[in-house]
Design a protein around this motif. Structure first.
Motif, PDB file in Angstrom:
ATOM      1  N   LEU A  69     -50.330  22.505 -26.187  1.00  0.00           N
ATOM      2  CA  LEU A  69     -49.975  23.460 -25.137  1.00  0.00           C
ATOM      3  C   LEU A  69     -49.426  22.784 -23.887  1.00  0.00           C
ATOM      4  CD1 LEU A  69     -52.852  26.084 -24.972  1.00  0.00           C
ATOM      5  CD2 LEU A  69     -50.437  26.494 -25.448  1.00  0.00           C
ATOM      6  N   TRP A  72     -45.903  21.601 -24.449  1.00  0.00           N
ATOM      7  CA  TRP A  72     -44.940  22.705 -24.457  1.00  0.00           C
ATOM      8  C   TRP A  72     -44.633  23.152 -23.025  1.00  0.00           C
ATOM      9  CZ3 TRP A  72     -42.539  23.877 -28.951  1.00  0.00           C
ATOM     10  CH2 TRP A  72     -41.628  24.929 -28.928  1.00  0.00           C
ATOM     11  N   THR A 103     -36.262  32.616 -40.837  1.00  0.00           N
ATOM     12  CA  THR A 103     -37.031  31.621 -40.083  1.00  0.00           C
ATOM     13  C   THR A 103     -36.122  30.831 -39.142  1.00  0.00           C
ATOM     14  OG1 THR A 103     -38.611  31.451 -41.891  1.00  0.00           O
ATOM     15  CG2 THR A 103     -38.591  29.661 -40.312  1.00  0.00           C
ATOM     16  N   MET A 106     -35.618  32.647 -36.035  1.00  0.00           N
ATOM     17  CA  MET A 106     -36.722  32.558 -35.076  1.00  0.00           C
ATOM     18  C   MET A 106     -36.647  31.245 -34.281  1.00  0.00           C
ATOM     19  SD  MET A 106     -38.391  35.398 -35.230  1.00  0.00           S
ATOM     20  CE  MET A 106     -40.110  35.461 -34.708  1.00  0.00           C
ATOM     21  N   TYR A 107     -36.325  30.158 -34.961  1.00  0.00           N
ATOM     22  CA  TYR A 107     -36.165  28.881 -34.253  1.00  0.00           C
ATOM     23  C   TYR A 107     -35.019  28.966 -33.242  1.00  0.00           C
ATOM     24  CZ  TYR A 107     -39.362  26.045 -37.168  1.00  0.00           C
ATOM     25  OH  TYR A 107     -40.464  25.496 -37.773  1.00  0.00           O
ATOM     26  N   ALA A 110     -36.114  30.725 -30.255  1.00  0.00           N
ATOM     27  CA  ALA A 110     -37.006  29.885 -29.436  1.00  0.00           C
ATOM     28  C   ALA A 110     -36.205  28.919 -28.563  1.00  0.00           C
ATOM     29  CB  ALA A 110     -37.970  29.102 -30.331  1.00  0.00           C
ATOM     30  N   ASP A 114     -35.365  31.681 -25.454  1.00  0.00           N
ATOM     31  CA  ASP A 114     -36.570  31.512 -24.633  1.00  0.00           C
ATOM     32  C   ASP A 114     -36.473  30.262 -23.761  1.00  0.00           C
ATOM     33  OD1 ASP A 114     -37.244  33.682 -26.058  1.00  0.00           O
ATOM     34  OD2 ASP A 114     -38.747  32.716 -27.312  1.00  0.00           O
TER      35      ASP A 114
ATOM     36  N   VAL B  23     -45.864  35.572 -38.452  1.00  0.00           N
ATOM     37  CA  VAL B  23     -46.181  36.743 -37.624  1.00  0.00           C
ATOM     38  C   VAL B  23     -45.079  37.068 -36.621  1.00  0.00           C
ATOM     39  CG1 VAL B  23     -47.863  37.826 -36.155  1.00  0.00           C
ATOM     40  CG2 VAL B  23     -48.594  36.165 -37.857  1.00  0.00           C
ATOM     41  N   ASN B  60     -46.078  29.704 -40.394  1.00  0.00           N
ATOM     42  CA  ASN B  60     -44.708  29.209 -40.294  1.00  0.00           C
ATOM     43  C   ASN B  60     -44.429  28.954 -38.811  1.00  0.00           C
ATOM     44  OD1 ASN B  60     -41.923  29.143 -39.985  1.00  0.00           O
ATOM     45  ND2 ASN B  60     -41.596  30.395 -41.803  1.00  0.00           N
ATOM     46  N   LEU B  61     -44.227  27.695 -38.473  1.00  0.00           N
ATOM     47  CA  LEU B  61     -44.178  27.295 -37.069  1.00  0.00           C
ATOM     48  C   LEU B  61     -43.141  28.033 -36.242  1.00  0.00           C
ATOM     49  CD1 LEU B  61     -45.808  24.989 -35.539  1.00  0.00           C
ATOM     50  CD2 LEU B  61     -46.214  25.287 -37.964  1.00  0.00           C
ATOM     51  N   ALA B  62     -42.005  28.377 -36.868  1.00  0.00           N
ATOM     52  CA  ALA B  62     -40.923  29.045 -36.130  1.00  0.00           C
ATOM     53  C   ALA B  62     -41.427  30.305 -35.453  1.00  0.00           C
ATOM     54  CB  ALA B  62     -39.788  29.407 -37.085  1.00  0.00           C
ATOM     55  N   PHE B  63     -42.302  31.028 -36.152  1.00  0.00           N
ATOM     56  CA  PHE B  63     -42.752  32.314 -35.649  1.00  0.00           C
ATOM     57  C   PHE B  63     -43.714  32.162 -34.466  1.00  0.00           C
ATOM     58  CE2 PHE B  63     -40.881  33.209 -39.641  1.00  0.00           C
ATOM     59  CZ  PHE B  63     -40.478  34.528 -39.607  1.00  0.00           C
ATOM     60  N   GLU B  65     -43.403  29.213 -32.316  1.00  0.00           N
ATOM     61  CA  GLU B  65     -42.549  28.607 -31.287  1.00  0.00           C
ATOM     62  C   GLU B  65     -41.667  29.653 -30.615  1.00  0.00           C
ATOM     63  OE1 GLU B  65     -40.479  25.173 -32.765  1.00  0.00           O
ATOM     64  OE2 GLU B  65     -42.342  24.083 -33.048  1.00  0.00           O
ATOM     65  N   ALA B  66     -41.315  30.686 -31.376  1.00  0.00           N
ATOM     66  CA  ALA B  66     -40.461  31.734 -30.809  1.00  0.00           C
ATOM     67  C   ALA B  66     -41.145  32.450 -29.650  1.00  0.00           C
ATOM     68  CB  ALA B  66     -40.059  32.731 -31.882  1.00  0.00           C
ATOM     69  N   TYR B  67     -42.480  32.357 -29.569  1.00  0.00           N
ATOM     70  CA  TYR B  67     -43.189  32.984 -28.455  1.00  0.00           C
ATOM     71  C   TYR B  67     -43.674  31.963 -27.426  1.00  0.00           C
ATOM     72  CZ  TYR B  67     -42.794  36.920 -31.578  1.00  0.00           C
ATOM     73  OH  TYR B  67     -42.273  37.889 -32.397  1.00  0.00           O
ATOM     74  N   TRP B  72     -47.897  29.166 -29.188  1.00  0.00           N
ATOM     75  CA  TRP B  72     -48.600  27.919 -29.510  1.00  0.00           C
ATOM     76  C   TRP B  72     -50.118  28.126 -29.395  1.00  0.00           C
ATOM     77  CZ3 TRP B  72     -45.858  23.945 -31.566  1.00  0.00           C
ATOM     78  CH2 TRP B  72     -46.564  22.788 -31.845  1.00  0.00           C
ATOM     79  N   ASP B  94     -46.164  24.994 -41.890  1.00  0.00           N
ATOM     80  CA  ASP B  94     -44.815  25.070 -42.458  1.00  0.00           C
ATOM     81  C   ASP B  94     -43.816  24.796 -41.337  1.00  0.00           C
ATOM     82  OD1 ASP B  94     -42.722  25.337 -44.136  1.00  0.00           O
ATOM     83  OD2 ASP B  94     -43.016  27.457 -44.577  1.00  0.00           O
ATOM     84  N   ALA B  95     -43.451  23.542 -41.223  1.00  0.00           N
ATOM     85  CA  ALA B  95     -42.700  23.075 -40.056  1.00  0.00           C
ATOM     86  C   ALA B  95     -41.379  22.431 -40.449  1.00  0.00           C
ATOM     87  CB  ALA B  95     -43.551  22.069 -39.292  1.00  0.00           C
ATOM     88  N   LYS B  96     -41.283  21.946 -41.669  1.00  0.00           N
ATOM     89  CA  LYS B  96     -40.063  21.316 -42.198  1.00  0.00           C
ATOM     90  C   LYS B  96     -39.522  20.259 -41.236  1.00  0.00           C
ATOM     91  CE  LYS B  96     -39.132  25.071 -45.371  1.00  0.00           C
ATOM     92  NZ  LYS B  96     -40.048  26.154 -44.986  1.00  0.00           N
ATOM     93  N   ARG B  97     -40.407  19.376 -40.784  1.00  0.00           N
ATOM     94  CA  ARG B  97     -40.019  18.333 -39.851  1.00  0.00           C
ATOM     95  C   ARG B  97     -39.502  17.093 -40.581  1.00  0.00           C
ATOM     96  NH1 ARG B  97     -41.038  22.443 -37.044  1.00  0.00           N
ATOM     97  NH2 ARG B  97     -42.252  22.343 -35.116  1.00  0.00           N
TER      98      ARG B  97
END
Lengths: 270, 270
Positions: A69, A72, A103, A106-107, A110, A114, B23, B60-63, B65-67, B72, B94-97
């Protein structure tokens, strides 16, 4: 930001320098650690000290996510600081994202809506529908991995595929047919200048983001010589080589001197 | 968590179900929006309702990070809730880093140490030194993209390279030689069951994370038939198909029923 705005900055500053903000609490000057938000304070000083010579800043998301946090929050403050004080400088979220369409969207939301970055780095492995959602945002740019600076780039990127082309070439060729591909840029490592000629054949006009000068050993002169296009076409990144030049109280001045030295090396190509 | 612990859960529940926590505030039941943290409240109810049938959860991390900061925080609360109440259930970020070594190490720290996930998804494009840092953490697992469920998987993953193999096969073969590769799993889309036979030749024992059953149209029976290994070897994911089964106040019960129905379809393969 439009490509024209970016080109103007490059022309004005006679510089293609991108400063990578990979902030690691173990590496920043220790006197900053007593402050409330050391990461943001460090970034702010680095940005103020180098903005005369830089045309882009590139926070590396991993270094912020590693602090949860707090990280970020530091990232949000850093991008706001850039937008308020240096609206003409291009911003890159170095995130290397890429996923199925809904997905990726959504990235993109972000990073573009945002946080308000001008661009984001993405990975190509999942193909067209994983990248196009990022390209839907007007005046936003997508920087796709092409040929990266690390050793592992040889594992798959340099695999030969149909028609004797490298995988990274196929990715570059194919991506030119995607929607809004005029806003696609590509990551090409400075450690592989011998490939820049091939790359410029495929992408005569595209901007290339070139990491690997500095700590990773890439040669700035070779990158300029083989990589520049008619409208400059390069963003040459240095992260550790600039921001950790000194770990003392003079860190900002040391970063400024290093950024200036890099700009001066580039100036002769203008 | 060890692979043995995961296998035990699968055996106990006669299930290979992974529930994807993607989410989206526009899709969750509207009565939750008045709560202080709708994302976490939604996840909590979904988890409580489906935990009898699920062996893994995959935010899924994108969902998140979008907020931004709020997202987070919801993610941190969700993973803590899982660890406290369901310590035997496998968790996947699920971050696909994937990035150069020192950056991948920061991502690994974020997901394994700070958030405490059991596993993280990674992209293979940057090769060995971009993935190995994730594999350095004992009892943590790395799930690498192999053959994905989306249409764009045909763009590069199915390119033919040296010796007439597909790119995704080369990635699977090569990755088996990497350090700690016994903790590598692979993403294989349910929309491509015809490739599961080839994949099992290369990876007879590895766990496969299989998205694409449900909203994306993959066939559960074919996945079980061609994908199971001696120790089950599958985590079959459904996200939207379960969590958005109902958008009313009965959303948790509807999700439970759907999860149960999927578990029952899997049971006949035990």
């Amino acid at each position: 930001m439009t490509t024209e705005n970016l080109v103007q900055q490059i022309k004005l500053k006679k510089s293609m320098l991108c400063v990578g903000l990979d902030v690691d609490l173990e590496k920043i000057p220790q006197h900053l650690l007593k402050l409330d938000d050391p990461i943001f304070e460090f970034n702010k000083e680095i940005i103020k000290a180098t903005a005369d010579f830089a045309v882009a800043y590139k926070p590396n998301l991993a270094f912020y996510e590693a602090y949860g946090l707090k990280g970020w929050k530091s990232l949000e403050k850093t991008i706001s600081f850039l937008q308020e004080n240096y609206p003409n400088i291009f911003t890159i979220a170095d995130a290397k994202r890429g996923d199925i369409g809904n997905t990726s969207r959504m990235y993109a939301k972000a990073f573009f809506e945002d946080l308000g970055f001008d661009s984001v780095t993405v990975a190509p492995y999942m193909g067209k529908d994983s990248v196009e959602p990022f390209l839907e945002f007007p005046e936003k740019h997508v920087i796709m991995l092409g040929l990266t600076s690390n050793q592992g780039s040889e594992d798959f990127q340099l695999s030969k595929i149909e028609n004797d082309t490298y995988l990274f070439e196929k990715i570059m060729q194919k991506s030119k047919t995607w929607n809004n591909s005029e806003r696609l840029m590509y990551v090409v490592g400075a450690t592989k200048p011998e490939y820049l000629k091939i790359i410029r054949k495929h992408l005569p006009k595209s901007f290339l983001l070139v990491p690997g000068v500095g700590a990773q050993g890439g040669n700035l002169d070779e990158v300029c010589k083989y990589g520049m296009s008619d409208n400059y076409g390069l963003l040459i990144n240095s992260s550790r080589g600039i921001i950790y030049k000194s770990s003392g109280t003079d860190f900002a001045e040391a970063a400024r001197n290093e950024a200036k030295a890099m700009q001066q090396k580039m100036e002769k190509y203008f």
